[in-house]
Write a protein that holds these residues in place. Structure first.
Motif, PDB file in Angstrom:
ATOM      1  N   GLY A   1     -51.496 -49.651  23.740  1.00  0.00           N
ATOM      2  CA  GLY A   1     -51.865 -48.976  22.508  1.00  0.00           C
ATOM      3  C   GLY A   1     -50.727 -49.031  21.517  1.00  0.00           C
ATOM      4  O   GLY A   1     -49.569 -48.746  21.867  1.00  0.00           O
ATOM      5  N   VAL A   2     -51.026 -49.414  20.293  1.00  0.00           N
ATOM      6  CA  VAL A   2     -49.998 -49.507  19.255  1.00  0.00           C
ATOM      7  C   VAL A   2     -50.398 -48.658  18.058  1.00  0.00           C
ATOM      8  O   VAL A   2     -51.581 -48.525  17.743  1.00  0.00           O
ATOM      9  CB  VAL A   2     -49.754 -50.968  18.815  1.00  0.00           C
ATOM     10  N   ASP A   3     -49.403 -48.079  17.395  1.00  0.00           N
ATOM     11  CA  ASP A   3     -49.660 -47.283  16.197  1.00  0.00           C
ATOM     12  C   ASP A   3     -48.625 -47.541  15.106  1.00  0.00           C
ATOM     13  O   ASP A   3     -48.576 -46.820  14.116  1.00  0.00           O
ATOM     14  CB  ASP A   3     -49.710 -45.791  16.537  1.00  0.00           C
ATOM     15  N   GLY A   4     -47.795 -48.572  15.292  1.00  0.00           N
ATOM     16  CA  GLY A   4     -46.801 -48.905  14.285  1.00  0.00           C
ATOM     17  C   GLY A   4     -45.490 -48.181  14.433  1.00  0.00           C
ATOM     18  O   GLY A   4     -44.541 -48.459  13.695  1.00  0.00           O
ATOM     19  N   SER A   5     -45.390 -47.254  15.381  1.00  0.00           N
ATOM     20  CA  SER A   5     -44.145 -46.513  15.582  1.00  0.00           C
ATOM     21  C   SER A   5     -43.167 -47.347  16.407  1.00  0.00           C
ATOM     22  O   SER A   5     -43.536 -48.323  17.066  1.00  0.00           O
ATOM     23  CB  SER A   5     -44.426 -45.195  16.297  1.00  0.00           C
ATOM     24  N   GLU A   6     -41.910 -46.921  16.380  1.00  0.00           N
ATOM     25  CA  GLU A   6     -40.902 -47.602  17.195  1.00  0.00           C
ATOM     26  C   GLU A   6     -41.242 -47.497  18.680  1.00  0.00           C
ATOM     27  O   GLU A   6     -41.038 -48.441  19.449  1.00  0.00           O
ATOM     28  CB  GLU A   6     -39.525 -46.992  16.929  1.00  0.00           C
ATOM     29  N   GLY A   7     -41.794 -46.341  19.068  1.00  0.00           N
ATOM     30  CA  GLY A   7     -42.170 -46.173  20.464  1.00  0.00           C
ATOM     31  C   GLY A   7     -43.248 -47.134  20.901  1.00  0.00           C
ATOM     32  O   GLY A   7     -43.224 -47.647  22.024  1.00  0.00           O
ATOM     33  N   SER A   8     -44.199 -47.419  20.009  1.00  0.00           N
ATOM     34  CA  SER A   8     -45.262 -48.343  20.385  1.00  0.00           C
ATOM     35  C   SER A   8     -44.747 -49.781  20.442  1.00  0.00           C
ATOM     36  O   SER A   8     -45.284 -50.602  21.184  1.00  0.00           O
ATOM     37  CB  SER A   8     -46.448 -48.235  19.429  1.00  0.00           C
ATOM     38  N   LEU A   9     -43.701 -50.094  19.686  1.00  0.00           N
ATOM     39  CA  LEU A   9     -43.092 -51.422  19.800  1.00  0.00           C
ATOM     40  C   LEU A   9     -42.417 -51.582  21.155  1.00  0.00           C
ATOM     41  O   LEU A   9     -42.476 -52.653  21.760  1.00  0.00           O
ATOM     42  CB  LEU A   9     -42.090 -51.654  18.667  1.00  0.00           C
ATOM     43  N   ARG A  10     -41.764 -50.525  21.632  1.00  0.00           N
ATOM     44  CA  ARG A  10     -41.180 -50.572  22.971  1.00  0.00           C
ATOM     45  C   ARG A  10     -42.274 -50.785  24.020  1.00  0.00           C
ATOM     46  O   ARG A  10     -42.111 -51.557  24.963  1.00  0.00           O
ATOM     47  CB  ARG A  10     -40.437 -49.274  23.273  1.00  0.00           C
ATOM     48  N   ALA A  11     -43.384 -50.078  23.834  1.00  0.00           N
ATOM     49  CA  ALA A  11     -44.498 -50.223  24.767  1.00  0.00           C
ATOM     50  C   ALA A  11     -45.068 -51.636  24.709  1.00  0.00           C
ATOM     51  O   ALA A  11     -45.412 -52.226  25.747  1.00  0.00           O
ATOM     52  CB  ALA A  11     -45.581 -49.193  24.442  1.00  0.00           C
TER      53      ALA A  11
ATOM     54  N   GLU B   1     -61.107 -52.127  -2.069  1.00  0.00           N
ATOM     55  CA  GLU B   1     -62.497 -51.999  -1.647  1.00  0.00           C
ATOM     56  C   GLU B   1     -62.600 -51.513  -0.212  1.00  0.00           C
ATOM     57  O   GLU B   1     -63.524 -50.786   0.138  1.00  0.00           O
ATOM     58  CB  GLU B   1     -63.211 -53.341  -1.808  1.00  0.00           C
ATOM     59  N   ARG B   2     -61.681 -51.956   0.614  1.00  0.00           N
ATOM     60  CA  ARG B   2     -61.692 -51.503   1.999  1.00  0.00           C
ATOM     61  C   ARG B   2     -60.798 -50.277   2.146  1.00  0.00           C
ATOM     62  O   ARG B   2     -59.807 -50.138   1.422  1.00  0.00           O
ATOM     63  CB  ARG B   2     -61.200 -52.618   2.923  1.00  0.00           C
ATOM     64  N   PRO B   3     -61.119 -49.390   3.089  1.00  0.00           N
ATOM     65  CA  PRO B   3     -60.274 -48.213   3.304  1.00  0.00           C
ATOM     66  C   PRO B   3     -58.849 -48.616   3.661  1.00  0.00           C
ATOM     67  O   PRO B   3     -58.609 -49.637   4.317  1.00  0.00           O
ATOM     68  CB  PRO B   3     -60.958 -47.500   4.476  1.00  0.00           C
ATOM     69  N   ALA B   4     -57.900 -47.818   3.215  1.00  0.00           N
ATOM     70  CA  ALA B   4     -56.500 -48.102   3.522  1.00  0.00           C
ATOM     71  C   ALA B   4     -56.263 -48.144   5.018  1.00  0.00           C
ATOM     72  O   ALA B   4     -55.471 -48.948   5.512  1.00  0.00           O
ATOM     73  CB  ALA B   4     -55.609 -47.049   2.872  1.00  0.00           C
ATOM     74  N   GLU B   5     -56.942 -47.264   5.766  1.00  0.00           N
ATOM     75  CA  GLU B   5     -56.806 -47.269   7.227  1.00  0.00           C
ATOM     76  C   GLU B   5     -57.141 -48.628   7.814  1.00  0.00           C
ATOM     77  O   GLU B   5     -56.443 -49.136   8.686  1.00  0.00           O
ATOM     78  CB  GLU B   5     -57.731 -46.218   7.848  1.00  0.00           C
ATOM     79  N   GLN B   6     -58.237 -49.206   7.363  1.00  0.00           N
ATOM     80  CA  GLN B   6     -58.677 -50.477   7.918  1.00  0.00           C
ATOM     81  C   GLN B   6     -57.676 -51.577   7.611  1.00  0.00           C
ATOM     82  O   GLN B   6     -57.347 -52.397   8.475  1.00  0.00           O
ATOM     83  CB  GLN B   6     -60.053 -50.850   7.366  1.00  0.00           C
ATOM     84  N   ILE B   7     -57.172 -51.618   6.372  1.00  0.00           N
ATOM     85  CA  ILE B   7     -56.207 -52.649   5.985  1.00  0.00           C
ATOM     86  C   ILE B   7     -54.944 -52.540   6.831  1.00  0.00           C
ATOM     87  O   ILE B   7     -54.459 -53.537   7.386  1.00  0.00           O
ATOM     88  CB  ILE B   7     -55.870 -52.521   4.493  1.00  0.00           C
ATOM     89  N   LEU B   8     -54.402 -51.330   6.938  1.00  0.00           N
ATOM     90  CA  LEU B   8     -53.171 -51.151   7.703  1.00  0.00           C
ATOM     91  C   LEU B   8     -53.397 -51.401   9.193  1.00  0.00           C
ATOM     92  O   LEU B   8     -52.525 -51.958   9.869  1.00  0.00           O
ATOM     93  CB  LEU B   8     -52.631 -49.744   7.482  1.00  0.00           C
ATOM     94  N   ALA B   9     -54.543 -50.998   9.705  1.00  0.00           N
ATOM     95  CA  ALA B   9     -54.829 -51.209  11.123  1.00  0.00           C
ATOM     96  C   ALA B   9     -54.907 -52.692  11.450  1.00  0.00           C
ATOM     97  O   ALA B   9     -54.360 -53.156  12.460  1.00  0.00           O
ATOM     98  CB  ALA B   9     -56.125 -50.508  11.506  1.00  0.00           C
ATOM     99  N   GLU B  10     -55.581 -53.466  10.606  1.00  0.00           N
ATOM    100  CA  GLU B  10     -55.702 -54.902  10.847  1.00  0.00           C
ATOM    101  C   GLU B  10     -54.345 -55.586  10.755  1.00  0.00           C
ATOM    102  O   GLU B  10     -54.024 -56.486  11.540  1.00  0.00           O
ATOM    103  CB  GLU B  10     -56.684 -55.514   9.846  1.00  0.00           C
ATOM    104  N   HIS B  11     -53.544 -55.169   9.791  1.00  0.00           N
ATOM    105  CA  HIS B  11     -52.198 -55.736   9.669  1.00  0.00           C
ATOM    106  C   HIS B  11     -51.346 -55.363  10.879  1.00  0.00           C
ATOM    107  O   HIS B  11     -50.583 -56.192  11.396  1.00  0.00           O
ATOM    108  CB  HIS B  11     -51.540 -55.235   8.381  1.00  0.00           C
TER     109      HIS B  11
END
Length: 291
Positions: free
Chosen positions: A8-18, A54-64
């Motif tokens: 699981g990733v969320d963009g945090s430093e901890g998720s990069l370690r994971a 046009e797309r939600p910010a959540e979706q754009i950031l999640a895909e990136h």
């Protein structure tokens, strides 16, 4: 069909370690790697900025986010088959569902947003108590000295036969061409006197002997499954969580079990598992008892 390792990733430093740990584990064990971001994580732990698109910010950031994570994993281990997915749901529900068909689920110990400063993130703790496969939680900081290669530590509880956690720990030690440290903690109740009718000698000696005998009985069954890893015994007096945290110093992985209880929603983690998830100096695997 070979189940993937899910991270699981969320963009945090901890998720990069994971992510890095999961990619290395996938390369070592020759499992595919599945990178998952649940798009509601940001609402779960903090709010996102909004953008005029046009797309939600959540979706754009999640895909990136998942595309970057997938690229990072493939760059680190080109031989691993990596897929990435965005799940439009609560992170715990998404990862619990993933755990039905996963070899492992890997998470960082801390999340983003309001709970980032906590020792253990809400998603990591909730998943550890509900997953259907082993969950590996990666600590937020690396130890000062590198761990001994291939060392795996497992806590041995009161069960008369090897648990799923003990078998998982041995498999990890074998696949790492390393060693398994089987830890049995014991304590002598303060109220017991030396002349207790069921004890011969001092109460402490009797409790230690029982702990040693129990550990030998469990390992006698466990050792039959493999002779490819050295198995060491450690019988120590004191609180279980303290003994396990100390034993995990210098280890690559600490393994604990979790059982399902009647009338209890999910797994019963207990005080020991909570303590090691918060304070262990190495990755912790919580293995559900499948019996």
């Amino acid at each position: 069909m070979q189940f993937p390792i899910v991270v699981g990733v969320d963009g945090s430093e901890g998720s990069l370690r994971a992510l890095d740990w999961a990619a290395a584990e996938a390369a070592r064990s020759q499992h595919p790697l599945r990178v998952v971001h649940a798009s509601l994580w940001e609402r779960y732990e903090g709010r996102l900025p909004t953008f005029d698109t046009e797309r939600p910010a959540e979706q754009i950031l999640a895909e990136h986010l998942v595309a970057s994570a997938q690229e990072r994993a493939q760059r680190l281990h080109a031989e691993v088959d990596v897929v990435a997915d965005v799940r439009p749901e609560d992170p715990v529900k998404a990862l619990v569902r993933e755990s039905h068909e996963a070899a492992l689920v890997v998470l960082g110990s801390r999340g983003r947003g309001r709970i980032a400063g906590m020792l253990l993130g809400s998603v990591s703790l909730a998943l550890a108590g509900r997953s259907h496969c082993p969950v590996v939680v990666i600590p937020a900081t690396t130890p000062g000295a590198p761990p001994k290669q291939g060392r795996v530590v497992v806590g041995i509880g009161d069960a008369e036969r090897p648990t799923a956690a003990a078998r998982f720990a041995l498999d990890q030690a074998v696949s790492r061409h390393g060693e398994l440290i089987a830890v049995r903690a014991w304590r002598c109740p303060a109220h017991e006197a030396a002349d207790h009718p069921l004890l011969s000698g001092s109460p402490a000696s009797a409790h230690r002997q029982r702990a040693e005998d129990h550990l030998e009985d469990v390992l006698a069954v466990l050792d039959r499954t493999s002779s490819e890893a050295a198995v060491h015994r450690s019988v120590e007096q004191g609180p279980v969580h303290q003994i396990l945290i100390e034993a995990a110093t210098g280890a690559e992985l600490l393994v604990v079990g979790a059982r399902r209880s009647d009338g209890h929603h999910g797994l019963h983690l207990g005080a020991v598992n909570h303590a090691v998830l918060h304070y262990a100096p190495c990755p912790v695997a919580v293995v559900p008892d499948t019996r």
